[in-house]
Design a protein around this motif. Structure first.
Motif, mmCIF file in Angstrom:
data_model
loop_
_atom_site.group_PDB
_atom_site.id
_atom_site.type_symbol
_atom_site.label_atom_id
_atom_site.label_comp_id
_atom_site.label_asym_id
_atom_site.label_seq_id
_atom_site.Cartn_x
_atom_site.Cartn_y
_atom_site.Cartn_z
ATOM 1 N N UNK A 173 2.865 3.562 -2.071
ATOM 2 C CA UNK A 173 1.933 3.180 -1.632
ATOM 3 C C UNK A 173 2.411 1.740 -0.912
ATOM 4 N N UNK A 174 3.238 1.533 -0.183
ATOM 5 C CA UNK A 174 4.082 0.844 0.415
ATOM 6 C C UNK A 174 3.737 1.449 2.390
ATOM 7 N N UNK A 175 3.774 2.994 2.405
ATOM 8 C CA UNK A 175 3.101 2.955 4.056
ATOM 9 C C UNK A 175 1.626 3.041 3.943
ATOM 10 N N UNK A 176 1.432 2.726 2.910
ATOM 11 C CA UNK A 176 -0.180 1.388 3.084
ATOM 12 C C UNK A 176 -0.086 0.390 3.679
ATOM 13 N N UNK A 177 0.342 -0.361 3.292
ATOM 14 C CA UNK A 177 0.673 -1.933 3.454
ATOM 15 C C UNK A 177 1.416 -2.568 2.163
ATOM 16 N N UNK A 178 1.666 -3.833 2.427
ATOM 17 C CA UNK A 178 2.444 -4.373 1.196
ATOM 18 C C UNK A 178 1.669 -4.873 0.034
ATOM 19 N N UNK A 179 2.458 -5.163 -1.135
ATOM 20 C CA UNK A 179 2.107 -6.198 -2.147
ATOM 21 C C UNK A 179 1.810 -5.015 -2.898
ATOM 22 N N UNK A 199 -6.375 -3.656 2.339
ATOM 23 C CA UNK A 199 -5.389 -4.813 2.423
ATOM 24 C C UNK A 199 -5.340 -5.743 0.747
ATOM 25 N N UNK A 200 -4.352 -6.347 0.268
ATOM 26 C CA UNK A 200 -3.907 -7.092 -0.752
ATOM 27 C C UNK A 200 -4.242 -8.534 -0.143
ATOM 28 N N UNK A 201 -4.833 -9.261 -1.296
ATOM 29 C CA UNK A 201 -4.658 -10.369 -0.177
ATOM 30 C C UNK A 201 -3.873 -11.041 -1.855
ATOM 31 N N UNK A 202 -3.723 -12.570 -1.301
ATOM 32 C CA UNK A 202 -2.548 -13.578 -2.724
ATOM 33 C C UNK A 202 -3.520 -14.456 -3.323
ATOM 34 N N UNK A 203 -3.331 -14.401 -3.826
ATOM 35 C CA UNK A 203 -4.008 -15.891 -5.038
ATOM 36 C C UNK A 203 -3.923 -16.920 -4.018
ATOM 37 N N UNK A 204 -5.050 -18.132 -4.134
ATOM 38 C CA UNK A 204 -4.482 -19.491 -3.431
ATOM 39 C C UNK A 204 -5.465 -20.206 -4.526
ATOM 40 N N UNK A 205 -5.167 -21.458 -4.425
ATOM 41 C CA UNK A 205 -5.606 -22.623 -5.090
ATOM 42 C C UNK A 205 -6.849 -23.423 -4.408
ATOM 43 N N UNK A 228 -1.321 -10.633 -9.227
ATOM 44 C CA UNK A 228 -1.243 -12.435 -7.996
ATOM 45 C C UNK A 228 -1.927 -12.330 -6.708
ATOM 46 N N UNK A 229 -1.742 -10.625 -6.325
ATOM 47 C CA UNK A 229 -2.919 -10.272 -5.600
ATOM 48 C C UNK A 229 -4.250 -9.126 -5.349
ATOM 49 N N UNK A 230 -4.992 -9.276 -4.346
ATOM 50 C CA UNK A 230 -6.447 -8.831 -4.606
ATOM 51 C C UNK A 230 -7.101 -7.829 -3.243
ATOM 52 N N UNK A 231 -7.680 -7.121 -3.249
ATOM 53 C CA UNK A 231 -8.458 -6.789 -2.678
ATOM 54 C C UNK A 231 -9.437 -7.450 -1.788
ATOM 55 N N UNK A 232 -9.352 -6.976 0.008
ATOM 56 C CA UNK A 232 -10.231 -8.041 0.432
ATOM 57 C C UNK A 232 -11.726 -7.786 0.209
ATOM 58 N N UNK A 233 -12.723 -7.776 0.646
ATOM 59 C CA UNK A 233 -13.912 -6.483 1.244
ATOM 60 C C UNK A 233 -13.911 -5.695 2.205
ATOM 61 N N UNK A 234 -14.164 -4.745 2.078
ATOM 62 C CA UNK A 234 -14.488 -3.631 3.411
ATOM 63 C C UNK A 234 -12.759 -3.049 3.277
ATOM 64 N N UNK A 235 -11.507 -3.323 3.140
ATOM 65 C CA UNK A 235 -10.977 -3.251 3.731
ATOM 66 C C UNK A 235 -9.478 -2.784 2.234
#
Length: 325
Positions: free
Chosen positions: A158-164, A188-194, A179-186
């Motif tokens: 999995x690390x070959x395809x990006x972090x987290x 990439x895993x994005x972190x949670x925000x407040x 604590x991370x979710x996938x971005x639309x159309x990508x």
């Protein structure tokens, strides 16, 4: 004094006090409280129901035989026990939180336990949303739609395809770590925000602030019917979440259930009274509660006392109402 022992029952109008009328007893709603009067003795009396029977509504009078409910003897009201909430019709008490895979009645039960879950119609069990995969008690975001999912056999793949990302061996597919979710159309895993932080997708806000959060104009905020409140947790006492605003008349068993969006307790405008959330100032059927309403009530009371005091002093100065012997 008999008046000190009289039972107080909240009301909005006289129709809600009819339940306490009898052959020689009439009842009216005065200042939000049912007042009962004995026509024979011409005196105030206890407000008693016409017939004493087992209650089948949460928030109604005791006795109550509904499962997972208890009677508050001080208020004579039936409440759901701790960590349970009433159904919409108030005829049952159901768990406030339901873990993944367990029997549920509402989506809210599942969301309280695991974000990105719902109560499935076909099984009536808490299930992860589409594009999310269960791992223990949480729902983790898949890195892509099923047809494009990143396959894996060991963690390092999995690390070959990006972090987290981690490899979920149940499906041999890469998913975003907790604590991370996938971005639309990508992928990439994005972190949670407040609140107020930059975001790309609403799910980033949901991770930390719950289902009432939304990503709008690139910032996390609460939706219109939600308010920012401090989450009561020993692990993260300063965490902020989006909590649904409470409506007047909503069921409650203590003041904490009547939170109306203010972070400071002294600014709260609702309180729990006889099983319902009501305004701290003014009539409980006035909505919304506002500080201006409270100020008007306080100002009216102060002016009334000042006018009364002025009248007394004026009367004393003129000697009115007194005779010298």
């Amino acid at each position: 004094m008999m008046s000190d022992e009289l039972m107080e029952v909240s009301c909005i109008d006289d129709d809600q006090c009819v339940y306490y009328e009898a052959e020689d007893i009439n009842s009216i709603c005065l200042n939000g409280i049912c007042h009962c009067h004995n026509n024979k003795t011409n005196m105030k009396t206890f407000c008693k129901p016409k017939t004493l029977r087992r209650n089948n509504i949460i928030g109604g009078n005791c006795p109550c035989k509904i499962p997972d409910a208890k009677c508050n003897l001080l208020e004579n009201i039936c409440y759901c026990i701790e960590d349970y909430v009433p159904t919409k019709d108030r005829r049952r008490c159901i768990p406030k939180e339901v873990p993944l895979g367990e029997i549920c009645a509402t989506d809210e039960q599942c969301l309280a336990s695991s974000i990105f879950s719902h109560c499935a119609n076909n099984t009536n069990r808490c299930t992860c949303n589409d594009d999310f995969q269960r791992k223990g008690t949480t729902c983790l975001a898949k890195t892509a739609p099923k047809v494009l999912g990143l396959k894996c056999t060991v963690e390092n793949n999995c690390t070959e395809h990006g972090s987290h990302k981690i490899c979920l061996q149940d499906i041999d597919e890469c998913v975003c770590e907790q604590g991370y979710v996938r971005a639309n159309g990508s992928k990439d895993c994005l972190p949670g925000k407040t609140i107020g932080e930059n975001c790309l997708v609403t799910q980033q806000c949901n991770i930390k602030m719950g289902p009432g959060a939304v990503c709008e104009n690139g910032k996390c905020r609460c939706e219109e019917e939600y308010a920012v409140v401090k989450k009561q947790s020993d692990a993260s006492p300063t965490e902020l979440i989006c909590e649904r605003l409470v409506q007047i008349g909503q069921y409650c068993s203590h003041h904490g259930h009547c939170h109306n969006g203010h972070l400071i307790e002294k600014e709260q405008l609702l309180q729990c009274e006889h099983g319902e959330c009501v305004c701290r100032f003014g009539n409980k059927n006035q909505e919304p509660c506002s500080t201006s309403m409270a100020n008007r009530v306080m100002a009216y009371n102060i002016c009334s006392w000042l006018m009364l005091a002025a009248a007394v002093f004026h009367c004393l100065a003129l000697g009115c109402g007194f005779r010298k012997y």
